[in-house]
Every structure is written in structure tokens, then in C-alpha cells.
Design an enzyme around this catalytic site. Sequence first.
Site, PDB file in Angstrom:
ATOM      1  N   SER A   3       0.960  -1.154  -0.068  1.00 34.20           N
ATOM      2  CA  SER A   3      -0.064   0.105   0.218  1.00 34.20           C
ATOM      3  C   SER A   3       1.028   1.157  -0.032  1.00 34.20           C
ATOM      4  O   SER A   3       1.958   1.226   0.404  1.00 34.20           O
ATOM      5  CB  SER A   3      -0.958   0.018   1.468  1.00 34.20           C
ATOM      6  OG  SER A   3      -1.818  -1.056   1.114  1.00 34.20           O
TER       7      SER A   3
HETATM    8  N1  SAM Z   1      -1.178  -4.133   3.658  1.00 34.39           N
HETATM    9  C1  SAM Z   1      -0.277  -4.728   2.582  1.00 34.39           C
HETATM   10  C2  SAM Z   1       1.051  -4.118   2.741  1.00 34.39           C
HETATM   11  O1  SAM Z   1       1.305  -3.218   3.507  1.00 34.39           O
HETATM   12  O2  SAM Z   1       1.699  -4.746   1.975  1.00 34.39           O
HETATM   13  C3  SAM Z   1      -0.967  -4.440   1.092  1.00 34.39           C
HETATM   14  C4  SAM Z   1      -2.116  -5.338   1.020  1.00 34.39           C
HETATM   15  S1  SAM Z   1      -2.709  -5.491  -0.591  1.00 34.39           S
HETATM   16  C5  SAM Z   1      -3.346  -3.784  -0.876  1.00 34.39           C
HETATM   17  C6  SAM Z   1      -4.160  -6.365  -0.248  1.00 34.39           C
HETATM   18  C7  SAM Z   1      -4.039  -7.716   0.079  1.00 34.39           C
HETATM   19  O3  SAM Z   1      -5.059  -8.196   0.398  1.00 34.39           O
HETATM   20  C8  SAM Z   1      -3.439  -8.623  -1.028  1.00 34.39           C
HETATM   21  O4  SAM Z   1      -2.006  -8.988  -0.713  1.00 34.39           O
HETATM   22  C9  SAM Z   1      -4.307  -9.604  -1.290  1.00 34.39           C
HETATM   23  O5  SAM Z   1      -3.984 -10.888  -1.680  1.00 34.39           O
HETATM   24  C10 SAM Z   1      -5.162  -9.906   0.039  1.00 34.39           C
HETATM   25  N2  SAM Z   1      -6.520 -10.228   0.145  1.00 34.39           N
HETATM   26  C11 SAM Z   1      -7.532 -10.191  -0.570  1.00 34.39           C
HETATM   27  N3  SAM Z   1      -8.578 -10.762  -0.235  1.00 34.39           N
HETATM   28  C12 SAM Z   1      -8.271 -11.461   0.949  1.00 34.39           C
HETATM   29  C13 SAM Z   1      -8.784 -12.333   2.003  1.00 34.39           C
HETATM   30  N4  SAM Z   1      -9.952 -12.461   1.925  1.00 34.39           N
HETATM   31  N5  SAM Z   1      -8.153 -12.533   3.122  1.00 34.39           N
HETATM   32  C14 SAM Z   1      -6.918 -12.443   3.122  1.00 34.39           C
HETATM   33  N6  SAM Z   1      -6.058 -11.750   2.201  1.00 34.39           N
HETATM   34  C15 SAM Z   1      -6.815 -11.105   1.217  1.00 34.39           C
END
Ligand code: SAM
Length: 666
Positions: free
Chosen positions: A62
Amino acid sequence: MRSLEERRQHMVDVQIARRGIRNPHILTAMATVPRERFVGPDMAEFAYEDAPLPIGEGQTISQPYMVAEMIDAAEVAPGDRVLEVGAGSGYAAAVLAQIADRVYAIERLKVLAEAAQERFEALGYPNIELRIGDGSKGWQDAAPFDAILVAAGGPEIPAALKEQLAIGGRLIIPVGEERGQTLIKITRLGESDYAEEDRGLVAFVPLIGEQGWAEDGARSASNHTPGHARGDSLSDMIAQAAIPLPPLDDPEFGRFFERWADRQVVLLGEASHGTAEFYRARAEITKQLIAKHGFTILAVEADWPDAATVDRYVRHRTGAKAKEPPFKRFPTWMWRNTEVDALIEWMRDHNKGVSEAKHRAGFYGLDMYNMSGSITAVLDYLEQVDPTAAKAARERYGCLTPWQKDPATYGRAVLTEGYRKCEAAVIEQCQALLRKQLDYAAEDDGESFLDAAQNARLIASAERYYRVMYYGGGESWNLRDTHMFETLEHLLEAKGPHAKAVVWAHNSHIGDARFTDMGISRDELNIGQLCRQRFGERAALIGFGTHVGTVAAASDWGEDMAVMRVLPSRADSYERLCHDAGISQFLLDLSETRQPALHRRLLEPRLERFIGVIYRPESELWSHYAEASLPRQFDAYVWFDETQAVTPLGPEHARAGAPDTYPFGV
Ligand code: SAM
């Protein structure tokens, strides 16, 4: 080059604190966690950019500000137990772990979760527990949580997450469709009593899972904080201060701008790259300044080699001719239009009557030598080797302005995976093109201002420039505007101590960046700011605006030009204030000395519209509006309530007997 610690601290100061996040726990945590360790080594140099970055698997880390904003909204404090859904790289979890007592993090993609786990171990975060799974169902065994942060957008608030909040606990989650999700804050007040707060528009990758979206993998996103509506009766004051302007074909039009004729540099903006009135007004002002006030430089936001071809024509110069006609690459209509053509013919005509060559008015390009050329080359190449990467690159280049907060930015970062695979080849293409263009520039007829040292410097830094141009929003912008300013300085020096210049560039280049979102929250500068800092009162910055009409623009970089409808300006914008003044076209002097009361009343930042070569009405707020303080940004503002698209030059405009190479006679 600043050390990583310094860049990290700079990120905290500029991107986080200046945007209003004051919580010392967050600021300290973000100044501590090494973001460069949460991306691949090839992305490390961009770790402190104000942007999300690719981390593999089509996902991103992010944007730093978004991480801070969510932790702030969740009121995470020492002693808290926190759940993060969508751990991705692990960066946000690491920041949380610096503040909270215990962090539970869930990531659905195994590869990412394993990489994040390795980072936690290497960097020492024993208070993070990470598991692979569907976080939309929460983590029942570890509940209740004081705070839950969801880093992916769902169609609605998962019931499981609400139930796993402690009483008093806060849940932060983006909810809604792909574009325009709302960041929601839920606070659990009692067993079944919840308060809901809307924290503004954002856009995230989808939350995929039982209580999220079905897997389709196609959604992408970014974030945005919309402007705040403000209402008042400022329009009356504008109406009183406004100087109505005569029609554009009235010979008196240019005279209204003579109050700035004693300046060394007069910078004229535009609120789009395809509005006829902006071109025609600037042409009239420029003609007046050239004909009556000794201005001999017209320096425009265009590539040097193309402008040099036009310059040769308007100044009746001899010497090597260009191999191809100028301004043949996207966005052609920016310079190949009937409005510019008329000015070029006027300049040529005017110069005919000027016997001394050095007093003839010239036409120069300020931009990075081959900005649009190199972009086209990259796109052509990618189109052949990797069409998906080409699509990503096209979108990305469409947003090479600091104003674009299009949710698609996030998607572009996601898709850079494809671009990366052929990056070395792409850079080689760009460098080859640059060398060819500079060779051509060196063939000039002795009037060339590009000396060998400057060329050598450019080629040496080309690789970094192209990388920065692709990945690094702020840095590439600063590189470009500094280059434009240095070229202007170079021109003024070459023309002697009394030289005077008119500059044409977009409002985003002309309006002093220090008083806009780009300067305040992204540390971006521009040519208007640099001119003020260098020339002080000897520079005049004049912006242009409109309410409604049509504009020539494309939906994406490299796509066909279309005449698009410009939506009426937003109620909370400067444009709407001008529209409500009820005068169809006017000049507004914004200077503190001439209009003290108006200057003061207009100071408070509001939204301003920026349309570039790309216009996306469907996401206008995110894509084209940004906050600025108009009277600090500009010395004056020129208003056309309703405007029309420029007329691009096509074969139907060729004059009888004109050569194939029409226009510009080359
Ligand atoms: N907070 C993270 C960072 O600092 O790197 C960025 C996260 S990224 C924007 C969103 C993440 O949510 C992705 O890696 C995606 O695979 C994950 N994701 C999507 N749906 C999900 C779910 N139901 N459970 C867990 N992870 C999920």
C-alpha cells in the site's frame, strides 16, 4: 543522494505529517520500519515514493499514506490487539507491530504470506502472528480485537469482522465497487450496537473470500481523499473585481495583459491541453508582447527537436532540416492545431520585418527532449513483446501528471510485473531514440543551445530518467520541471541580459506548486515556482480556467483524440465560483496589492480542475481535481465560462499549393 533513513524520515514529514497525521506513534513507527525491505530489490529505490508498488502475484504494497491513514482511523494504541486482513508484503503489519501489543495478520496468497513471514523473522517482529487464509471470516480463535484493518475492498462489511470486535473496538474497511469505494469506520458501542462513519472515497484491490467478492482477479485500485464542500458568496467579489475581456478577435484583447509587459518572464497556463480559447488567448497575449514589448522567446511545453523545426520556419533560418515533420507523435493535437498554426504564421510574418536575426521571435521547446517520443517507443515495443504490459504502460503514462489520483494508479502498479520483464530492452530502445534525437539536434545550424556537455549528461542519466519516469511519480515530475526551467534559463542567457520570454505550459506547470496539493503533500515543484524563486517580481504567473464545453483529449495515452464534453465544474471548486460570477470571459488580477480583500478571501484551498491530454469524465473528481490556493498559485486568472475543443490540423486544412509537409513548411 540521501540515505535510506533520511528518505524514510522525509517520507514521514512530507507524505504523512503534512497531510495532517499527527499521532506520534504512527510517525515514529513509520520512521522506523524499513519499507525497502518489504519490496523486491529492484523496487527498493522507489520504496519512499508516494505510491503503491508491485510485490508480485499481481498485488501491491500500500501507499505509505494509506497505511498511516488507516491506522490513524482505527485509533491503534499501545496495548491493543489488532487484526490485519490482507497482509500482502507485511509492511502495514510491521508498522502496526511497532505500536500495538499483538498483531494477527491474514493473507490469502501463500507466496506473499511466506515472504512476509521471512521478513518478520529477519527484522524481528515476534509480536506478529501470520496465517494463510480467507481473512473475510476473521480470526475467531484470536478475537476479540481492539482494531481490525482490512486492506482490500469488499462488497459489504463482513458480519464476522463486526462480531470479532471488542466492545469499543474499531473496524476500518473499504466498501463498494471497484471505483469509488468508501472507507468505512465501524465502532462497536455495545453487544449489538455499532456506529458507522464515512471516511471518504478510496479504492482498493478486492477482498476475495467468503464474505468478500468471488474470485475474478480483475479489480484494481488506489485511494483518494475528496475535497471538502464549502459554500459562500465569493462569486460577487469575483464579479466586482473581474475585468471583462473583449472577443478574442478584437485587436484590443492583448492590451489587457500589458500590465505584465515589463516582466522578464510571463508564464501563460491552460486548464487542458485541448481548449481553443486557451490557445487563442495566449496567442493574442503573446503577439502583443512580441510586437510591442520586445519579447523574443516563446518557450512552450513541447519537445525541443520538434519546436526547433518550427523555430527554423518562423525565424527564416537555414541549416539542416528535420528528417520528419514536427509534432507527429501523440498527442499531435497539442501543437498541430489551427490555433497554433495561425500563431506560427503570424510569427513568421512578423519576423520578416525584423532585420536583425537576434531580434526575431523564436519558438522553443522546454520539455525533456523526447518525452512523448520515448513513451511512444516504449509502447510500440511492448505492444510487440507483451501486450498486457503495453496496456499497463499506456495507462500509466496517461497519468504522468501529479494531479492524477485515478484509482487505476493502483492497477498500473500491480501490472508493472509485465513491464519489468522487458525493462532492460525498453530502456535500450529509449536510449537509442534519445541518441538519434540528440545527434539530430547537434546538426543544427549553429544556433543550437544544446552543447555537447549537456547531451552527454542527458545520455548518462537516461537510464535513471526512464526508470524514474515509469515508477516514480514525484521524482520524475521534479526532474522534468527542473529540466524545463533550466532550458528556459539557458535560452534567456543565450539571448542576452535584456531577453524576455513568454512561456506556455499547463496550469500544473505554471501555477506555483508550493500552494497546491502537489507541493504540499508530494514535495513536487514546477517551472512556475522555480521562476518565482529565481525571478521574483520579474515573473508573472497567469492561469486559465473554464466551466463547461468541449475539449480535445484522449481516454488513454496513445489513443485517438476525441472531442469530449467537459462536465460542468464542481460546486466546491474555484471554477464554480468564477462561473457563478456570471461574466462569460474575464481577467482576474489576484495580486495582494491590487485586490487585497479578494486575495484574502480566495486563499483557503479548494478544488481546481486539471485536464491534460487525457480526460476521464467518468472519474473526474479523482482524475482531474486537486486542491490549491488560487491567489498564491497565480498572479492572475483568465476565465472563459464556456469553451470549445481545438481544431486539429488535418489534410482539409492544407492550403492550396502547400507542400506535403504542411504545416510549418518543413
Ligand atoms: N497491507 C499490505 C501491505 O502493506 O503490503 C497491502 C495489502 S494489498 C493492498 C491487499 C492484500 O489483500 C493482497 O495481498 C491480497 O492478496 C489480500 N487479500 C485479498 N482478499 C483477501 C482475503 N479474503 N483474505 C486475506 N487476504 C486477502
